[in-house]
Design an enzyme around this catalytic site. Sequence first.
Site, PDB file in Angstrom:
ATOM      1  N   LYS A   1       4.483   0.638   9.512  1.00  0.00           N
ATOM      2  CA  LYS A   1       4.548   1.929   8.818  1.00  0.00           C
ATOM      3  C   LYS A   1       3.998   3.060   9.672  1.00  0.00           C
ATOM      4  O   LYS A   1       4.530   4.157   9.665  1.00  0.00           O
ATOM      5  CB  LYS A   1       3.808   1.840   7.489  1.00  0.00           C
TER       6      LYS A   1
ATOM      7  N   GLU B   1       0.882  -1.169   0.000  1.00  0.00           N
ATOM      8  CA  GLU B   1       0.000   0.000   0.000  1.00  0.00           C
ATOM      9  C   GLU B   1       0.923   1.224   0.000  1.00  0.00           C
ATOM     10  O   GLU B   1       1.793   1.343   0.862  1.00  0.00           O
ATOM     11  CB  GLU B   1      -0.860  -0.008   1.267  1.00  0.00           C
TER      12      GLU B   1
ATOM     13  N   ARG C   1       5.191 -12.740   9.687  1.00  0.00           N
ATOM     14  CA  ARG C   1       5.893 -11.510   9.329  1.00  0.00           C
ATOM     15  C   ARG C   1       7.230 -11.457  10.054  1.00  0.00           C
ATOM     16  O   ARG C   1       7.430 -12.116  11.075  1.00  0.00           O
ATOM     17  CB  ARG C   1       5.032 -10.297   9.654  1.00  0.00           C
TER      18      ARG C   1
HETATM   19  P1  ATP Z   1       2.896  -2.343   8.105  1.00  0.00           P
HETATM   20  O1  ATP Z   1       2.382  -3.312   9.107  1.00  0.00           O
HETATM   21  O2  ATP Z   1       4.350  -2.054   8.237  1.00  0.00           O
HETATM   22  O3  ATP Z   1       2.089  -1.110   7.980  1.00  0.00           O
HETATM   23  P2  ATP Z   1       1.542  -3.399   5.895  1.00  0.00           P
HETATM   24  O4  ATP Z   1       1.211  -4.835   5.934  1.00  0.00           O
HETATM   25  O5  ATP Z   1       0.442  -2.495   6.186  1.00  0.00           O
HETATM   26  O6  ATP Z   1       2.825  -3.130   6.748  1.00  0.00           O
HETATM   27  P3  ATP Z   1       1.677  -3.317   3.071  1.00  0.00           P
HETATM   28  O7  ATP Z   1       2.150  -2.223   2.208  1.00  0.00           O
HETATM   29  O8  ATP Z   1       0.253  -3.675   3.051  1.00  0.00           O
HETATM   30  O9  ATP Z   1       2.154  -2.978   4.523  1.00  0.00           O
HETATM   31  O10 ATP Z   1       2.564  -4.606   2.848  1.00  0.00           O
HETATM   32  C1  ATP Z   1       2.855  -5.150   1.595  1.00  0.00           C
HETATM   33  C2  ATP Z   1       3.194  -6.598   1.777  1.00  0.00           C
HETATM   34  O11 ATP Z   1       4.307  -6.748   2.645  1.00  0.00           O
HETATM   35  C3  ATP Z   1       2.042  -7.351   2.397  1.00  0.00           C
HETATM   36  O12 ATP Z   1       1.875  -8.553   1.680  1.00  0.00           O
HETATM   37  C4  ATP Z   1       2.482  -7.605   3.805  1.00  0.00           C
HETATM   38  O13 ATP Z   1       1.943  -8.782   4.291  1.00  0.00           O
HETATM   39  C5  ATP Z   1       3.996  -7.676   3.656  1.00  0.00           C
HETATM   40  N1  ATP Z   1       4.640  -7.284   4.907  1.00  0.00           N
HETATM   41  C6  ATP Z   1       4.450  -6.163   5.616  1.00  0.00           C
HETATM   42  N2  ATP Z   1       5.173  -6.165   6.752  1.00  0.00           N
HETATM   43  C7  ATP Z   1       5.855  -7.334   6.756  1.00  0.00           C
HETATM   44  C8  ATP Z   1       6.782  -7.946   7.667  1.00  0.00           C
HETATM   45  N3  ATP Z   1       7.140  -7.357   8.811  1.00  0.00           N
HETATM   46  N4  ATP Z   1       7.270  -9.160   7.344  1.00  0.00           N
HETATM   47  C9  ATP Z   1       6.924  -9.765   6.205  1.00  0.00           C
HETATM   48  N5  ATP Z   1       6.063  -9.247   5.315  1.00  0.00           N
HETATM   49  C10 ATP Z   1       5.527  -8.053   5.575  1.00  0.00           C
HETATM   50 MG    MG Z   2      -1.304  -3.758   4.665  1.00  0.00          MG
END
Ligand code: ATP
Ligand code: MG
Length: 564
Positions: free
Chosen positions: A273, A37, A263
């Site tokens: 984020k 995102e 994760r």
């Molecule tokens: P955050 O929790 O940091 O805000 P998010 O999941 O909201 O991260 P996205 O931009 O939606 O961020 O993430 C893109 C992809 O990266 C998704 O498939 C998510 O599952 C993966 N992802 C995010 N954080 C991690 C992590 N700590 N370890 C592994 N994969 C991750």
């Molecule tokens: Mg997300």
Amino acid sequence: MADTESKAPSNFIQTIIEEDLKAGKNDGRVATRFPPEPNGYLHIGHAKSICLNFGLAQTYNGTCNLRFDDTNPTKEEVEYVDAIKEDVRWLGFDWQDREHYASDYFDQLYDLAVRLIKEGKAYVDSLSADEIRQYRGTLTEPGRNSPHRNRSVEENLDLFERMRNGEFEDGRHVLRAKIDMAHPNMLMRDPTLYRIRKAAHHRTGDRWCIYPMYDFTHCLSDAIECITHSICTLEFENNRALYDWVLDQLAMPCRPRQYEFARLNLTYTVLSKRKLIQLVQEGHVSGWDDPRMPTISGIRRRGYTPESIRTFCERIGVAKANSIVDVALLEHTIREDLNRRAPRMMAVLRPLKVTIKNYPEGRTEMLTAVNNPEDAAMGTRQVPFSRTLYIEREDFMEDPPKKYFRLAPGREVRLRYAYFITCTQVIKDPRSGDIVELRCTYDPATRGGDAPDGRKVKATLHWVSAEHAVPGQVRLYDRLFVKPDPDEREDGKTFIDFLNPDSLDVLDDCRLEPELAEAKPGAIFQFERLGYFCADSKLSSRDHLVFNRTVTLRDAWAKIAGNK
Ligand code: ATP
Ligand code: MG
């Protein structure tokens, strides 16, 4: 690169893919995607997901799409889209022409929502957000049906169209799936599919004032792109039922499956984020690419290489249970990589003047130094030596304790690649009492090697020639937090309370080996005995050299793991 036919699968997702391939599913296709995102910069947790998704595509001769999951117009920005692309490329992955945006599917998604309404599987609800929450029930109590749940298809179609046309204010209506208000999985209790949000979108401008929700968008974007294996993190496990429900109702030609993995969590940092944005906005760091940040742009600027990040992601593996990885493993991995590739240099961070009394004034000689003892092909270089030198302040003690073997009054040590020297006199500032200079003698017979009479010294120091050295700034970075898990709950405290006040130490009066004047921004070196340092890509120039400490030489991980 389909080289795994002979190799055992290295994680449970590979096992699933190989079973699917054997069973002839998806016509033997493997298609994954990385779906960020664009509401912030990528961090090292995302790197795990990138390496996994792009790595699977490489392993199985498949494809991996880069898809921006851009359904929230108020939090997303073009700056983030550009930064994400730069970071994925830097990590070494190529999405070729497969750059997609969920917003490209808004028309299709709208039509699919209309289809659900026509089939009696979605309805417009006019409860407020609060009421919707109250009606939803709890984990132990079923929810209640909204009084609007039985609106006719015609009325729903009319309201939904008017929502789209902008007739209603934000929050006045939502479109909900008609599933089951008593479903044990709360996410299945008539989840919201569309909401009104009168805000401009970074790609679609003012064309839309209703936006599809994540759960509706994500699975359909996967289906539209014919993704075969939709890989996400564990917190989406409960969303899988909804993912499947939407795809089953709409019977899309391609039928992706969702799989969840754990994760990445790392000690001494935060990987969310929302929290990283807070660090930037409240000025706790200098920006998204502050070298202390766990963002990809931060660790890049810190001096980490893409190879080391990819190796790290391989080492931590892909599992189904959450855990916290010790940041020492990440540090160990970059050390291993830089040990192999970084040229050695000498740099004195806190200079102490040394005068070699018996060395001729005005003379300069060039001594041969090894560029990398790990790699003979990197050759040697010439380092100037003269009567006045600088050594590290902490390499001298006037009154040394027992285990201190470095320089002290009357003691002899080796200067790396140069000579044995003996300290004969300590000069102090008469007012402050601070040591300002050491007077020493050298033994010409020890040039670049041992003493012919076989006498030994217990320490080897790095040094620079005062006249030839170039000045520079060195920024010593340390962990951003003082606590292994800054998110751990403690009374009335938040992660901000655990910021490390000493995470940055700026040294302005460093003296560097002359060759470092030519260091290109981003170039990485080992400063002997001190650690790995890289020329800052933003701040360093020929006129003002700035080096970031990537990592020290002390390897906590090698010690823990007993593997060195
Ligand atoms: P955050 O929790 O940091 O805000 P998010 O999941 O909201 O991260 P996205 O931009 O939606 O961020 O993430 C893109 C992809 O990266 C998704 O498939 C998510 O599952 C993966 N992802 C995010 N954080 C991690 C992590 N700590 N370890 C592994 N994969 C991750
Ligand atoms: Mg997300």
